[in-house]
Design a protein around this motif. Structure first.
Motif, short mmCIF file in Angstrom:
data_model
loop_
_atom_site.label_atom_id
_atom_site.label_comp_id
_atom_site.label_asym_id
_atom_site.label_seq_id
_atom_site.Cartn_x
_atom_site.Cartn_y
_atom_site.Cartn_z
N ALA A 77 -3.29 35.17 -33.32
CA ALA A 77 -3.24 36.61 -33.57
C ALA A 77 -1.93 36.97 -34.31
CB ALA A 77 -3.30 37.36 -32.23
N PRO A 78 -1.98 37.99 -35.18
CA PRO A 78 -3.14 38.82 -35.52
C PRO A 78 -3.95 38.28 -36.69
CG PRO A 78 -1.19 39.75 -36.55
CD PRO A 78 -0.73 38.52 -35.78
N GLU A 79 -3.60 37.08 -37.20
CA GLU A 79 -4.34 36.49 -38.31
C GLU A 79 -5.74 36.07 -37.86
OE1 GLU A 79 -0.62 37.09 -39.83
OE2 GLU A 79 -0.95 35.84 -38.08
N VAL A 80 -6.59 35.81 -38.84
CA VAL A 80 -7.96 35.40 -38.57
C VAL A 80 -8.05 33.88 -38.62
CG1 VAL A 80 -10.33 35.44 -39.42
CG2 VAL A 80 -8.95 37.53 -39.48
N VAL A 81 -8.61 33.29 -37.57
CA VAL A 81 -8.81 31.84 -37.51
C VAL A 81 -10.30 31.57 -37.34
CG1 VAL A 81 -8.33 29.74 -36.21
CG2 VAL A 81 -6.54 31.46 -36.48
N LYS A 82 -10.83 30.66 -38.15
CA LYS A 82 -12.25 30.32 -38.07
C LYS A 82 -12.49 29.22 -37.05
CE LYS A 82 -13.38 31.57 -42.84
NZ LYS A 82 -13.92 31.08 -44.14
N ARG A 83 -13.59 29.34 -36.33
CA ARG A 83 -14.01 28.26 -35.45
C ARG A 83 -14.56 27.11 -36.29
NH1 ARG A 83 -15.27 32.79 -32.25
NH2 ARG A 83 -14.60 32.60 -30.06
N PRO A 84 -14.43 25.88 -35.80
CA PRO A 84 -14.96 24.73 -36.54
C PRO A 84 -16.47 24.83 -36.71
CG PRO A 84 -13.50 24.02 -34.77
CD PRO A 84 -13.73 25.47 -34.56
N SER A 85 -16.95 24.40 -37.86
CA SER A 85 -18.38 24.38 -38.11
C SER A 85 -18.75 23.02 -38.71
CB SER A 85 -18.77 25.50 -39.07
OG SER A 85 -20.16 25.49 -39.31
N PRO A 86 -19.54 22.24 -38.01
CA PRO A 86 -20.15 22.49 -36.70
C PRO A 86 -19.11 22.46 -35.58
CG PRO A 86 -20.52 20.22 -37.33
CD PRO A 86 -19.87 20.88 -38.51
N PRO A 87 -19.49 22.91 -34.38
CA PRO A 87 -18.55 22.88 -33.25
C PRO A 87 -18.08 21.46 -32.98
CG PRO A 87 -20.51 24.16 -32.71
CD PRO A 87 -20.81 23.46 -34.00
N PRO A 88 -16.89 21.27 -32.41
CA PRO A 88 -16.41 19.92 -32.08
C PRO A 88 -17.45 19.17 -31.25
CG PRO A 88 -14.67 21.53 -31.73
CD PRO A 88 -15.91 22.32 -32.01
N LEU A 89 -17.65 17.91 -31.59
CA LEU A 89 -18.67 17.11 -30.90
C LEU A 89 -18.38 16.99 -29.41
CD1 LEU A 89 -21.21 15.42 -30.98
CD2 LEU A 89 -19.83 13.46 -31.74
N ILE A 90 -17.11 16.90 -29.05
CA ILE A 90 -16.77 16.79 -27.63
C ILE A 90 -17.18 18.06 -26.88
CG2 ILE A 90 -14.40 17.62 -28.02
CD1 ILE A 90 -13.51 15.83 -25.73
N SER A 91 -17.08 19.21 -27.54
CA SER A 91 -17.52 20.47 -26.92
C SER A 91 -19.03 20.52 -26.80
CB SER A 91 -17.01 21.67 -27.73
OG SER A 91 -15.61 21.67 -27.83
N VAL A 92 -19.71 20.02 -27.84
CA VAL A 92 -21.18 19.98 -27.81
C VAL A 92 -21.66 19.08 -26.68
CG1 VAL A 92 -23.23 19.31 -29.10
CG2 VAL A 92 -21.35 20.46 -30.28
N VAL A 93 -21.05 17.90 -26.55
CA VAL A 93 -21.43 16.97 -25.48
C VAL A 93 -21.13 17.58 -24.11
CG1 VAL A 93 -20.90 14.74 -24.43
CG2 VAL A 93 -21.11 14.92 -26.91
N GLY A 94 -19.95 18.18 -23.97
CA GLY A 94 -19.59 18.80 -22.70
C GLY A 94 -20.55 19.91 -22.31
N ALA A 95 -20.90 20.76 -23.27
CA ALA A 95 -21.85 21.85 -23.00
C ALA A 95 -23.22 21.30 -22.64
CB ALA A 95 -21.94 22.77 -24.21
N GLY A 96 -23.64 20.24 -23.35
CA GLY A 96 -24.95 19.64 -23.07
C GLY A 96 -25.02 19.05 -21.67
#
Length: 715
Positions: A77-96
């Motif tokens: 903040a206050p700048e704009v930061v983009k989320r990774p695309s695609p989401p981090p694989l470790i996050s995808v695995v954790g969510a799954g």
């Protein structure tokens, strides 16, 4: 017996995996004990041991809740930061995993590293088989999973990419090697699998692209020297195709089918090869490649930020993971023993002679392990498997001298156990704590319930991801946004003895951000501009207006003192005093000489009254402290009774640069601080430790000393 020998690799993989799993599970029993559970668990949820884990855990939680969007309003903040695309694989695995098991991401992020970190035994054994010895694979697997350095980065709670980095790297190079060595057509299948594996590796850990080109160059050299030219080159192009884009991967798959079905004569390999080369050129040049875009954008952004904010202190100096390590210390950290380190190096030399062509495929992997000397201690984990292979080769040599099979196995087993004992001892006795304890999580959760969603958290970058996760509020810096002027300004606000400067910095950062600093440095230059910045913000707003008017800068008043549009909360965490060595260095930065001043602070838990005994071996009495095997005279001793809000001060040796602060807790214990004199009147010391603050500028929101205190900015 014959069946055991036949399936010895499968059996060994399962046994070593289970050994690694339960070794890491041992640490969990400490966490659940009565002594630690209240600090290591919050709301029945286990806390994580690394700072970056909360970055991936938050994204995993957002994926579960359907809140993962393009813009991340919690970071930088206050700048704009983009989320990774695609989401981090470790996050995808954790969510799954969390979705499949119907549990929360906190438990998944805590326990998943134990499983994934133990998977490294698979490529270790595959490499042992590739190099021609079961014992090389066994030693590599055991040395890796018990290595103190790898154990630390693959234990419960370490929800970070380290848990699979070694697995992916070893497996990718194994498939590359297998594809080149294999003379039959299925070598092209291995090439495709290597490309897929590297693509997953790149998705898992973005910097992994540094492996690809060196690895393929080495493979090409080996292919040219020892194998057929055109098939080797074609396999490398196939590997590249699977890492560049889905279109290239599809075309490469079609080519593999034709090759496998013998529909493409050998003489036409050259035509197919150059067709694929042309395709790769088009994809890279048009920006269609995800890998190319990632590489160029990362390099470009880094260079751009360095140029834009040149002259500000380099934050990497304070990051322990980025610190370099001596040769002997590196090997000791890898295996936990100097003797084993020497033996492993001897074994590697022997293995190079014995299996040069095959081991040479791992040269980029080994070089990255040696990157510990220049890139930081975290890269030691890439060196450990190599050292394990060296130890395994020594066992192999000893076995060749023995003739009776049962004696061979007994000797090999004993030597293997002997090799891992030093590391296992270190692993069993090392209790790793969470990055921040339960009281900090509780305080940030309180802030989540008692602040508006547009609020900003002003804290040191180490606590950035943790604050975003538990408070669900924006921070100015974190583990990925700590470069440039923001970290300097936070350090300046903590180091100054002027509360107005601290408060005005918080408001300026909230409303103007990095762009505001850029405007100042472009207009006045970095030296004059930052001096003016500190002079103006050190004054009350009315006095600052008069000062600017005298300088002919009346129109700049609204710029330096923007109107508040969102609330700001200052968060002090208990780890900040020991980090003052670097915080004060950055905060005292001289832009002309490009250096700051180092001054340290240490914290103790003490018992007693006039004579204090701290940490069971440090004593404070008669104006002296016995610390690090010597008596240090104190300039003064300050006692604060938190319950009665009384301060008592005693003077001793005027020429001493050290003083001691003791805070009497309601429970009867005393929290002691040994600090150098320049730190006495710093904003952090007076407000967080001595509880002296300006009521016009700040109001307390949540105080749980010494773990955390939260304050709201009133201007």
């Amino acid at each position: 017996m014959s069946q055991i020998v036949k399936y010895k690799y499968v059996i060994a993989i399962i046994v070593v995996f289970l050994f690694s799993f339960f070794l890491r599970l041992n640490n969990v029993s400490f966490w659940k004990s009565e002594s630690f559970s209240q600090m290591f668990y919050y709301d029945t949820k286990p806390l994580l041991t690394g700072w970056d884990g909360y970055y991936y855990a938050r994204y995993a939680k957002e994926l579960l809740n359907g809140e993962y969007k393009k813009i991340d309003d919690k970071r930088g903040a206050p700048e704009v930061v983009k989320r990774p695309s695609p989401p981090p694989l470790i996050s995808v695995v954790g969510a799954g995993v969390a979705k499949i098991l119907h549990t929360n991401i906190d438990k998944v992020a805590f326990y998943l590293p134990i499983v994934l970190g133990s998977l490294v035994v698979i490529p270790c054994f595959l490499w042992g088989r590739f190099l021609g010895s079961f014992w090389i694979g066994l030693s590599c697997a055991l040395a890796t999973v018990v290595s103190p350095r790898y154990f630390h980065r693959s234990q419960a709670g370490w929800f970070d990419t380290d848990i699979l980095n070694v697995f992916f790297a070893l497996f990718t190079f194994y498939l590359i090697a297998l594809s080149i060595v294999e003379k039959r057509d299925r070598g092209y299948i291995f090439a495709a699998l290597a490309g897929i594996c590297f693509y997953l590796f790149h998705w898992w850990w973005t910097p992994s692209y540094t492996f690809l080109i060196p690895g393929l160059i080495v493979a090409l050299i080996i292919g040219l020297l020892f194998y057929s030219f055109y098939p080797t080159l074609l396999k490398i192009i196939i590997i590249l195709s699977f890492t560049v884009s889905p279109v290239a991967a599809l075309l490469a798959s079609v080519a593999i089918v034709f090759i496998y079905l013998k529909k493409v004569p050998y003489k036409k390999y050259v035509i197919l090869l150059f067709s694929l080369l042309s395709l790769e050129f088009v994809l890279f040049s048009t920006g269609f490649s995800e890998s190319a875009n990632t590489l160029l954008s990362r390099l470009g952004m880094y260079g751009l930020r360095e140029a834009k904010f040149a002259g500000f202190p380099n934050v990497l100096l304070s990051i322990s993971e980025e610190k370099q390590m001596s040769f002997f210390k590196m090997f000791y950290n890898a295996l936990g023993s100097d003797v084993l380190s020497v033996l492993s190096v001897i074994g590697i030399i022997g293995l190079l002679v014995y299996r040069f062509k095959r081991l040479f495929f791992l040269l980029p992997f080994f070089i990255l392990g040696l990157g510990t000397f220049h890139l930081g201690i975290r890269f030691t984990i890439f060196l450990v498997p190599f050292l394990g292979m060296g130890l395994g080769f020594l066992i192999y040599l000893i076995l060749t001298k023995l003739h009776k099979s049962y004696i061979k196995y007994i000797v090999a087993f004993c030597l293997t156990i002997l090799f891992i004992i030093p590391s296992v001892k270190k692993d069993m006795h090392k209790l790793v704590s969470p990055s921040y304890s339960a009281p900090v999580a509780k305080g940030l959760s309180f802030l989540k319930e008692h602040s508006s969603k547009d609020a900003c958290i002003f804290t040191w970058w180490d606590a950035g991801y943790f604050s975003q996760y538990w408070a669900e509020r924006a921070t100015f810096t974190d583990g990925g946004c700590q470069f440039g002027p923001k970290t300097y300004l936070i350090a300046l606000s903590f180091s100054t003895d002027n509360p107005f400067l601290s408060a005005h910095i918080m408001r300026f950062m909230t409303e103007k951000g990095e762009k505001g600093v850029e405007i100042i440095t472009k207009k006045f230059g970095i030296i004059k501009g930052m001096n003016l910045f500190k002079q103006v913000l050190s004054l009350p707003e009315d006095e600052a207006g008069l000062f600017l008017e005298e300088k002919g800068l009346k129109d700049w008043k609204d710029f330096f003192f923007p109107k508040a549009t969102r609330p700001v909360y200052l968060v002090f965490t208990g780890d900040l005093p020991r980090k003052m060595y670097w915080i004060y260095y950055f905060g005292s930065w001289d832009f002309q000489n490009k250096e700051g001043s180092h001054h340290a602070m240490a914290r103790f838990l003490c018992k007693g009254e006039e004579k204090l005994v701290c940490n069971d071996k440090i004593t404070v009495e008669d104006g002296r402290i016995f610390y690090r095997r010597k008596y240090i005279p104190l300039e003064r001793r300050i006692f604060l009774n938190l319950k009665e809000r009384q301060i008592r001060e005693e003077m001793f040796y005027k020429n001493s640069r050290f003083l001691f602060e003791g805070l009497k807790m309601p429970e009867g214990l005393t929290i002691g601080f040994l600090l150098e004199k320049p730190l006495l009147n710093t904003f952090l010391n007076r407000m967080f430790i001595l509880h002296v603050y300006n009521r016009e500028l700040f109001e307390p929101v949540y105080v749980s000393f010494p773990q955390v205190s939260i304050w709201k900015l009133r201007i």
